[in-house]
Design a protein around this motif. Sequence first.
Motif, PDB file in Angstrom:
ATOM      1  N   TYR A   1       3.740   5.655  -5.260  1.00 19.90           N
ATOM      2  CA  TYR A   1       3.351   5.757  -7.043  1.00 19.90           C
ATOM      3  C   TYR A   1       2.378   6.240  -7.953  1.00 19.90           C
ATOM      4  CZ  TYR A   1       3.709   3.170 -11.933  1.00 19.90           C
ATOM      5  OH  TYR A   1       3.365   3.667 -12.970  1.00 19.90           O
ATOM      6  N   ARG A   2       1.505   6.253  -7.092  1.00 19.42           N
ATOM      7  CA  ARG A   2       0.041   6.597  -8.051  1.00 19.42           C
ATOM      8  C   ARG A   2       0.520   8.299  -7.953  1.00 19.42           C
ATOM      9  NH1 ARG A   2      -3.003   5.203  -4.552  1.00 19.42           N
ATOM     10  NH2 ARG A   2      -3.760   6.883  -3.672  1.00 19.42           N
TER      11      ARG A   2
ATOM     12  N   ALA B   1       5.912   8.369   0.099  1.00 20.54           N
ATOM     13  CA  ALA B   1       5.686   7.207   0.605  1.00 20.54           C
ATOM     14  C   ALA B   1       5.416   7.968   2.402  1.00 20.54           C
ATOM     15  CB  ALA B   1       6.948   6.245   0.586  1.00 20.54           C
ATOM     16  N   THR B   2       6.303   8.221   2.672  1.00 18.96           N
ATOM     17  CA  THR B   2       6.187   8.353   3.857  1.00 18.96           C
ATOM     18  C   THR B   2       5.846   9.621   4.518  1.00 18.96           C
ATOM     19  OG1 THR B   2       8.917   8.181   4.425  1.00 18.96           O
ATOM     20  CG2 THR B   2       7.491   9.730   6.119  1.00 18.96           C
TER      21      THR B   2
ATOM     22  N   ASP C   1       0.939  -1.357   0.263  1.00 20.93           N
ATOM     23  CA  ASP C   1      -0.551  -0.066  -0.168  1.00 20.93           C
ATOM     24  C   ASP C   1       1.244   1.114   0.064  1.00 20.93           C
ATOM     25  OD1 ASP C   1      -1.808  -1.756   0.121  1.00 20.93           O
ATOM     26  OD2 ASP C   1      -2.370  -1.110   2.351  1.00 20.93           O
ATOM     27  N   ILE C   2       1.864   1.282   0.759  1.00 22.33           N
ATOM     28  CA  ILE C   2       2.876   3.039   1.032  1.00 22.33           C
ATOM     29  C   ILE C   2       3.201   2.637  -0.531  1.00 22.33           C
ATOM     30  CG2 ILE C   2       4.981   3.607   2.026  1.00 22.33           C
ATOM     31  CD1 ILE C   2       4.760   1.406   4.225  1.00 22.33           C
ATOM     32  N   VAL C   3       4.470   1.953  -1.051  1.00 26.93           N
ATOM     33  CA  VAL C   3       4.098   2.330  -2.409  1.00 26.93           C
ATOM     34  C   VAL C   3       3.940   1.958  -3.401  1.00 26.93           C
ATOM     35  CG1 VAL C   3       6.479   1.209  -4.139  1.00 26.93           C
ATOM     36  CG2 VAL C   3       6.101   0.538  -1.887  1.00 26.93           C
TER      37      VAL C   3
ATOM     38  N   VAL D   1       1.699  -9.320 -10.401  1.00 27.04           N
ATOM     39  CA  VAL D   1       3.918  -8.551 -10.650  1.00 27.04           C
ATOM     40  C   VAL D   1       3.884  -7.966 -12.765  1.00 27.04           C
ATOM     41  CG1 VAL D   1       6.131  -9.381 -10.557  1.00 27.04           C
ATOM     42  CG2 VAL D   1       5.026  -9.689  -9.082  1.00 27.04           C
ATOM     43  N   LEU D   2       3.370  -8.315 -13.601  1.00 27.35           N
ATOM     44  CA  LEU D   2       3.111  -7.801 -14.153  1.00 27.35           C
ATOM     45  C   LEU D   2       2.412  -7.123 -14.777  1.00 27.35           C
ATOM     46  CD1 LEU D   2       0.778 -11.404 -16.452  1.00 27.35           C
ATOM     47  CD2 LEU D   2       3.384 -11.028 -16.155  1.00 27.35           C
ATOM     48  N   VAL D   3       1.658  -6.567 -13.728  1.00 30.70           N
ATOM     49  CA  VAL D   3       1.463  -4.709 -13.872  1.00 30.70           C
ATOM     50  C   VAL D   3       2.367  -4.053 -12.869  1.00 30.70           C
ATOM     51  CG1 VAL D   3      -0.440  -3.415 -12.932  1.00 30.70           C
ATOM     52  CG2 VAL D   3      -1.730  -5.550 -13.147  1.00 30.70           C
ATOM     53  N   THR D   4       2.514  -4.769 -11.994  1.00 31.02           N
ATOM     54  CA  THR D   4       4.424  -3.674 -12.016  1.00 31.02           C
ATOM     55  C   THR D   4       5.275  -3.565 -12.923  1.00 31.02           C
ATOM     56  OG1 THR D   4       3.820  -4.187  -9.591  1.00 31.02           O
ATOM     57  CG2 THR D   4       6.119  -3.220 -10.017  1.00 31.02           C
ATOM     58  N   PHE D   5       5.230  -4.978 -13.988  1.00 32.07           N
ATOM     59  CA  PHE D   5       6.835  -3.813 -14.442  1.00 32.07           C
ATOM     60  C   PHE D   5       5.632  -3.596 -16.582  1.00 32.07           C
ATOM     61  CE2 PHE D   5       7.602  -8.477 -13.603  1.00 32.07           C
ATOM     62  CZ  PHE D   5       9.320  -8.573 -13.026  1.00 32.07           C
ATOM     63  N   TRP D   6       4.050  -3.705 -16.437  1.00 35.50           N
ATOM     64  CA  TRP D   6       3.842  -3.061 -17.170  1.00 35.50           C
ATOM     65  C   TRP D   6       3.945  -1.275 -17.171  1.00 35.50           C
ATOM     66  CZ3 TRP D   6      -1.346  -1.162 -17.798  1.00 35.50           C
ATOM     67  CH2 TRP D   6      -1.553  -0.973 -19.147  1.00 35.50           C
ATOM     68  N   ALA D   7       4.344  -1.287 -15.678  1.00 36.73           N
ATOM     69  CA  ALA D   7       4.128   0.461 -15.105  1.00 36.73           C
ATOM     70  C   ALA D   7       5.617   1.238 -15.260  1.00 36.73           C
ATOM     71  CB  ALA D   7       3.809   0.180 -14.104  1.00 36.73           C
ATOM     72  N   ILE D   8       5.185   2.613 -15.530  1.00 31.75           N
ATOM     73  CA  ILE D   8       6.594   3.208 -16.399  1.00 31.75           C
ATOM     74  C   ILE D   8       6.928   3.802 -14.756  1.00 31.75           C
ATOM     75  CG2 ILE D   8       7.423   5.704 -17.523  1.00 31.75           C
ATOM     76  CD1 ILE D   8       5.095   4.387 -19.379  1.00 31.75           C
ATOM     77  N   GLU D   9       8.218   3.681 -14.588  1.00 34.36           N
ATOM     78  CA  GLU D   9       8.936   3.784 -13.240  1.00 34.36           C
ATOM     79  C   GLU D   9       8.678   5.522 -13.755  1.00 34.36           C
ATOM     80  OE1 GLU D   9      10.913   4.162  -9.710  1.00 34.36           O
ATOM     81  OE2 GLU D   9       9.459   2.426 -10.862  1.00 34.36           O
TER      82      GLU D   9
END
Length: 420
Positions: A140-141, A358-359, A134-136, A196-204
């Motif tokens: 990210y959002r 995050a914090t 949830d934090i991350v 995890v596939l969604v995380t790989f698809w996301a743009i950093e």
Amino acid sequence: MPEAQTAPAWRDTLAAMLSRRMLVALFMGFACGLPLLLTGSVLQAWLKDGGVSLKEIGFFALAGLPYTLKFLWAPLFDRYVPPLLGRRRGWLVLMQILLAAALLALSFARPTPDHLLWISAAALLVSFFSASQDIVVDAYRRESLTDAELGLGSALYVNGYRVGMLLASGGGLIIADHTSFAFMYQMMAAVMAACVLVTFWAIEPPLPDGAPKTLQEAVVEPFRDYFTRDGAWLALAFILLYKIGDVMASSITTPFYLELGYSKTEIGAVVKLFGFWATIGGSLLGGVLILRIGMTRALWYFGALQMLSTLGFVALAYVGHNNAALAAVIALENFAGGLGTAAFVGFMGALTDKRFTATQYALLSSLMGVPRVLISAPAGVLAEAMGWPAFFTFCTLLAIPGLWMIRGIARLNVTQPAPK
């Protein structure tokens, strides 16, 4: 013509909803909502099915502590950058893999006295890695969306979250009823691993200038940055009060329905299922409208509708047992609640500085849970002393201070970081 002018705007809104960033927000919401009830009501059903005493089951509520204490380790996610995938995706992949492993470990336990320690440890790990996810995801959002997109992105995230909860609770119990709880937890572990596939698809998102370089900076600077802004304390008071009336009213509605003579089946069908889709609709429309009218107006309009919808319970108290009246009240209450939540979550995201997302978001979201846990505690005492109509009228009036604060927040522009 007005139609010619508005059509492109709605096409732009639809295109925004279908963009990669928005779809990632939706799917990440699903990933965050999935594990929540697997250590809550679903785990309670498994323990009860295995003959564990109610007294022992009650102690398993402590497994949810990481969700309220997550701000304690959130600075680690701002300070350290994993060697692969970046600061947000790198941590997210790790947390999702560990979360899937913890769910798998939980599936090998058995609800018997000699396995209770195993179940407790596995459930605590699930909650810890879920709260960390949830934090991350919240960070990210905030970092991947612009301020204007936060309302819609938050609405899609909330809707995905609710779908994940529904799959884990309703779907999980159905699967367990036809197979076993162990197999159900294994299936949920597989679904979690697939996220995890969604995380790989996301743009950093790019690492912002001024990101903390030491752990001390990661712990101290987020608080210094926030509390040196004009109106910082006003914004915290607003977070506590904006939904307090709505939360207090909804915290005690099930006994209210039962007292009016509604059956458990009627409550399940109308309040839970019908209400679920009303909330989804409100959240989605809220996110779209925020793009068009802005965050401040959305907080005003949605908050006012949210306040007025609580009066529906007053009317229902006088009408009594009437399914049409119940459906109307639930439709308005949940729809307005969905609108308000979309604006509220988007507002909290806008409060954060991208260097310490995050914090700061972990702290604000933990504060958001205070009314649900503490302020709603005396709801039963108040309802019994005042009677249902007076109690729900009181809950309606509780929304006024939060609405009154919006003008001050907009004037102070508290969402902007303090000048350096």
